[in-house]
Design a protein around this motif. Structure first.
Motif, mmCIF file in Angstrom:
data_model
loop_
_atom_site.group_PDB
_atom_site.id
_atom_site.type_symbol
_atom_site.label_atom_id
_atom_site.label_comp_id
_atom_site.label_asym_id
_atom_site.label_seq_id
_atom_site.Cartn_x
_atom_site.Cartn_y
_atom_site.Cartn_z
ATOM 1 N N PRO A 1 -29.996 14.353 19.805
ATOM 2 C CA PRO A 1 -30.367 12.954 19.585
ATOM 3 C C PRO A 1 -30.716 12.670 18.116
ATOM 4 O O PRO A 1 -30.419 11.594 17.609
ATOM 5 C CB PRO A 1 -31.607 12.759 20.465
ATOM 6 C CG PRO A 1 -31.675 13.917 21.367
ATOM 7 C CD PRO A 1 -30.845 15.011 20.809
ATOM 8 N N LEU A 2 -31.297 13.669 17.456
ATOM 9 C CA LEU A 2 -31.648 13.477 16.046
ATOM 10 C C LEU A 2 -30.388 13.424 15.186
ATOM 11 O O LEU A 2 -30.298 12.633 14.251
ATOM 12 C CB LEU A 2 -32.569 14.606 15.571
ATOM 13 C CG LEU A 2 -33.872 14.754 16.360
ATOM 14 C CD1 LEU A 2 -34.706 15.897 15.808
ATOM 15 C CD2 LEU A 2 -34.662 13.454 16.326
ATOM 16 N N VAL A 3 -29.412 14.277 15.515
ATOM 17 C CA VAL A 3 -28.129 14.248 14.805
ATOM 18 C C VAL A 3 -27.482 12.884 14.994
ATOM 19 O O VAL A 3 -27.041 12.246 14.031
ATOM 20 C CB VAL A 3 -27.179 15.354 15.327
ATOM 21 C CG1 VAL A 3 -25.793 15.221 14.704
ATOM 22 C CG2 VAL A 3 -27.754 16.734 15.050
ATOM 23 N N ILE B 1 -27.329 6.849 25.567
ATOM 24 C CA ILE B 1 -28.735 6.455 25.448
ATOM 25 C C ILE B 1 -29.386 7.197 24.283
ATOM 26 O O ILE B 1 -30.216 6.655 23.558
ATOM 27 C CB ILE B 1 -29.488 6.737 26.768
ATOM 28 C CG1 ILE B 1 -28.946 5.829 27.882
ATOM 29 C CG2 ILE B 1 -30.990 6.510 26.599
ATOM 30 C CD1 ILE B 1 -29.489 6.178 29.244
ATOM 31 N N MET B 2 -28.974 8.466 24.088
ATOM 32 C CA MET B 2 -29.525 9.225 22.957
ATOM 33 C C MET B 2 -29.096 8.656 21.616
ATOM 34 O O MET B 2 -29.612 9.064 20.587
ATOM 35 C CB MET B 2 -29.062 10.683 23.046
ATOM 36 C CG MET B 2 -29.812 11.514 24.044
ATOM 37 S SD MET B 2 -29.215 13.198 23.898
ATOM 38 C CE MET B 2 -28.521 13.426 25.495
ATOM 39 N N GLY B 3 -28.141 7.738 21.641
ATOM 40 C CA GLY B 3 -27.786 7.050 20.408
ATOM 41 C C GLY B 3 -26.379 7.305 19.902
ATOM 42 O O GLY B 3 -26.071 7.003 18.747
ATOM 43 N N ALA B 4 -25.494 7.863 20.729
ATOM 44 C CA ALA B 4 -24.153 8.191 20.253
ATOM 45 C C ALA B 4 -23.278 6.948 20.129
ATOM 46 O O ALA B 4 -23.342 6.057 20.967
ATOM 47 C CB ALA B 4 -23.487 9.181 21.206
ATOM 48 N N ASN B 5 -22.465 6.895 19.060
ATOM 49 C CA ASN B 5 -21.402 5.895 19.018
ATOM 50 C C ASN B 5 -20.135 6.537 19.592
ATOM 51 O O ASN B 5 -20.150 7.704 19.971
ATOM 52 C CB ASN B 5 -21.187 5.380 17.588
ATOM 53 C CG ASN B 5 -20.889 6.520 16.614
ATOM 54 O OD1 ASN B 5 -20.259 7.520 16.988
ATOM 55 N ND2 ASN B 5 -21.331 6.383 15.381
ATOM 56 N N GLN B 6 -19.035 5.789 19.642
ATOM 57 C CA GLN B 6 -17.826 6.301 20.293
ATOM 58 C C GLN B 6 -17.299 7.579 19.630
ATOM 59 O O GLN B 6 -16.875 8.513 20.287
ATOM 60 C CB GLN B 6 -16.723 5.233 20.312
ATOM 61 C CG GLN B 6 -16.961 4.158 21.356
ATOM 62 C CD GLN B 6 -17.078 4.728 22.765
ATOM 63 O OE1 GLN B 6 -16.303 5.591 23.169
ATOM 64 N NE2 GLN B 6 -18.086 4.281 23.506
ATOM 65 N N ARG C 1 -35.582 17.337 24.889
ATOM 66 C CA ARG C 1 -34.516 16.564 24.264
ATOM 67 C C ARG C 1 -34.867 15.083 24.232
ATOM 68 O O ARG C 1 -34.437 14.339 23.354
ATOM 69 C CB ARG C 1 -33.219 16.787 25.049
ATOM 70 C CG ARG C 1 -32.061 15.950 24.592
ATOM 71 C CD ARG C 1 -30.814 16.291 25.351
ATOM 72 N NE ARG C 1 -30.923 15.957 26.768
ATOM 73 C CZ ARG C 1 -29.919 16.109 27.634
ATOM 74 N NH1 ARG C 1 -28.789 16.616 27.227
ATOM 75 N NH2 ARG C 1 -30.078 15.781 28.890
ATOM 76 N N THR C 2 -35.656 14.635 25.201
ATOM 77 C CA THR C 2 -36.077 13.238 25.218
ATOM 78 C C THR C 2 -37.275 13.010 24.301
ATOM 79 O O THR C 2 -37.314 12.055 23.528
ATOM 80 C CB THR C 2 -36.437 12.826 26.655
ATOM 81 O OG1 THR C 2 -35.286 13.005 27.469
ATOM 82 C CG2 THR C 2 -36.872 11.392 26.707
#
Ligand SMILES: Nc1ncnc2c1ncn2[C@@H]1O[C@H](COP(=O)(O)OP(=O)(O)OP(=O)(O)O)[C@@H](O)[C@H]1O
Ligand SMILES: [Mg+2]
Lengths: 278, 263
Positions: free
Chosen positions: B104-106, A175-180, B151-152
């Protein structure tokens, strides 16, 4: 209501003379049983037991000195060293790779897990004669034996490690935006690291067992052969000298592993969340 | 422009029940919406599917029937435009607080310089300045929770989903956190969906309280809470109108406690 800035963060890094003295004392206490054992051995040899059976520490040291000064031991060291390093590295690399991929993909795991578990149960030592036939009496068969023993240990630990990663943590990171790729790097690898390290540590003595058994079975050179020959010519000092050298190998490997572990798992050591020495 | 940021539209969910051929119906036709900047509290008995609703909004689970729409777009895969604050703080134990908040910014490719500034800002706003180098295990439960919220907030999602975030905290820490959350969400202007068991908490924090029934869960009521802000989290009854608002929610909730066993 706001937390104030921290004082000195961790428990103050132990400094001062008192701490050093305490450290030295600890070491002394650690060494004591070993020294006592050596003294007893020296005393008992020839008194309680015939020296021809157990040799004695001074004789072993003399034999070691002789082996190194004459250069007799170097070819053995070189061969066994190669076998150990190659067997260990191949086994660890294979174990990490296979453990990681099966841990990440439940489909792969469903297919291959039963096989791996079945093979895990085979006493690998029993394969030694077979490997000699397959890979010859040179270093190939020993590398194969050591790496297969190492492989299973590392595989099993890494597999369990990757499987144990909290699903919620993974979802949050997605959800924080990570890809695999980012998920692997930021979540799965660090989460599996303690297990990888544990597997690698446990595998050290197993790689030695694999190599030595291989050399016992059939070989042209190596420490295992040297020990084997020493024992069949009633040279207990030679046997113990060989064992001391192996001990040296294992100790150095353990120290290296310990150093890597402390670096990699700093967050665990700091947190005091239980011992990492398994 | 449509002011409805998040829309739950006729959500139904069946789960396979272990050891049985039939499915259990968990959610049954739930519809409600969250307008921009509004704080929506969701309460309902344990096991009625509150967490499940949040998972749907985050795109972790597709509803059996109906759909969640986020700014007019149907949510069909992981929704990276929301923020999720779980019950346990779930900071990554191998990263320091600073690295956790920066993550999350990274992941979103924000340049290093801006990352630093935003992390500093958000840590200041949750009162954790000076703890950047601490690992989560070196922080108290309340501090970890603040870290989790920071963090959110740091990537400014326009919807924040919170699943009983203060459930595990002691009463005092909880009140402080509620008060801080009120301030932070007002400042950030974010839309919040806040799941809780606690009626007082729901009434104090929310603009609307959504009350769900026992499983199979239906929407019992969607009650607007018209108390003026900022509200006093420490002495609930000092807020004019609190008693009436509490009563309205309690009346709906009580019927569920009587209707069935508590899980
Ligand atoms: N993946 C799943 N498979 C099967 N059943 C599930 C699954 N996830 C949730 N359920 C069921 O759905 C119901 C609702 O679960 P959910 O976690 O949403 O409840 P909740 O309202 O958040 O409860 P609580 O207040 O106790 O957290 C439960 O009965 C649970 O058993
Ligand atoms: Mg829940």
């Amino acid at each position: 209501m706001r937390e104030v800035a921290p004082r000195s963060s961790l428990a103050s890094a132990g400094g001062g003379l008192g701490a050093i003295g305490e450290k030295a004392l600890q070491w002394l206490v650690k060494l004591l049983p070993g020294v006592a054992l050596l003294i007893f051995w020296q005393w008992a040899s020839g008194r309680l037991i015939k020296e021809i059976y157990v040799s004695k520490p001074t004789a072993v040291v003399a034999r070691l000195y002789e082996l190194f000064s004459s250069g007799e031991i170097y070819p053995h060291l070189w061969i066994t060293g190669q076998e150990l390093v190659l067997g260990y590295v191949i086994g660890v690399a294979g174990g990490v790779l296979a453990g990681y991929s099966l841990g990440r993909s439940s489909r792969l795991a469903r297919i291959f897990e039963p096989y791996v578990m079945a093979f895990y149960g085979i006493p690998k030592i029993a394969l030694a004669p077979l490997f000699i036939i397959w890979f010859g009496i040179g270093i190939g068969s020993k590398v194969a034996l050591a790496s297969i023993m190492v492989f299973f240990l590392v595989f099993y630990n890494v597999f369990a490690g990757v499987r144990s990663v909290d699903r919620e943590l993974v979802n949050l990171t997605l959800i924080m935006g990570a890809n695999q790729r980012q998920l692997t790097y930021h979540v799965f690898l660090p989460a599996a690291a303690p297990f990888v390290m544990l597997g690698m540590r446990l595998a050290i003595p197993y790689s030695v067992i694999g190599v030595i058994v291989g050399e016992f079975t059939s070989s042209v050179q190596g420490l295992g052969l040297f020990i084997h020959e020493a024992s069949s010519t009633y040279d207990p000092a030679g046997v113990f000298a060989g064992i001391v050298i192996l001990l040296g190998f294992v100790t150095v490997a353990n120290l290296i592993a310990g150093a890597i572990e402390r670096r990699l798992l700093r967050w665990r050591t700091l947190s005091g969340s239980g011992p990492i020495d398994a | 422009m449509d002011d409805r940021v998040l829309l739950f539209d006729g959500i139904g969910q069946d789960f396979p029940s272990p050891g049985q051929r039939s499915q259990i119906r968990v959610l049954d036709g739930i519809s409600f919406e969250a307008a921009r900047g509004k704080f929506i509290a969701v309460i309902g008995p344990s096991g009625c599917g509150k967490s499940t609703l949040l998972q749907m909004a985050a795109g972790l689970l597709l509803p059996t029937r109906g759909a969640v729409h986020h700014r007019g777009r149907k949510v069909t895969s992981i929704n990276t435009e929301v923020g999720f604050v779980p019950q346990q703080a779930q900071l990554l134990p191998w990263k320091t607080l600073g690295e956790n908040v920066e993550l999350p910014l990274v992941l979103r490719g924000v340049p290093a310089q801006e990352r630093q500034k935003r992390v500093d800002d958000v840590l200041r706003s949750v009162g954790l300045t000076g703890f950047e180098q601490h690992f989560p295990s070196q922080l108290s439960g309340g501090m970890q929770k603040r870290g989790s919220i920071a963090r959110t907030l740091v990537y400014r999602p326009d919807v924040i989903l919170m699943d009983e975030p203060f459930g595990a905290l002691d009463a005092q820490t909880r009140m402080v956190m509620q008060s801080d959350l009120q301030t932070l969400s007002m400042e950030a202007g974010a839309t919040v969906i806040f799941v809780t068991h606690d009626i007082t908490e729901a009434v104090l924090l929310a603009d609307n309280v959504v009350v769900l029934s026992q499983r199979p869960s239906r929407l019992l009521a969607n009650i607007p809470i018209d108390l003026s802000r900022p509200r006093n989290m420490f002495e609930p009854f000092k807020n004019p109108g609190f008693a009436a608002a509490y009563d309205a929610v309690w009346t709906e909730f009580r019927s569920q406690l009587q209707a069935g066993q508590i899980h």
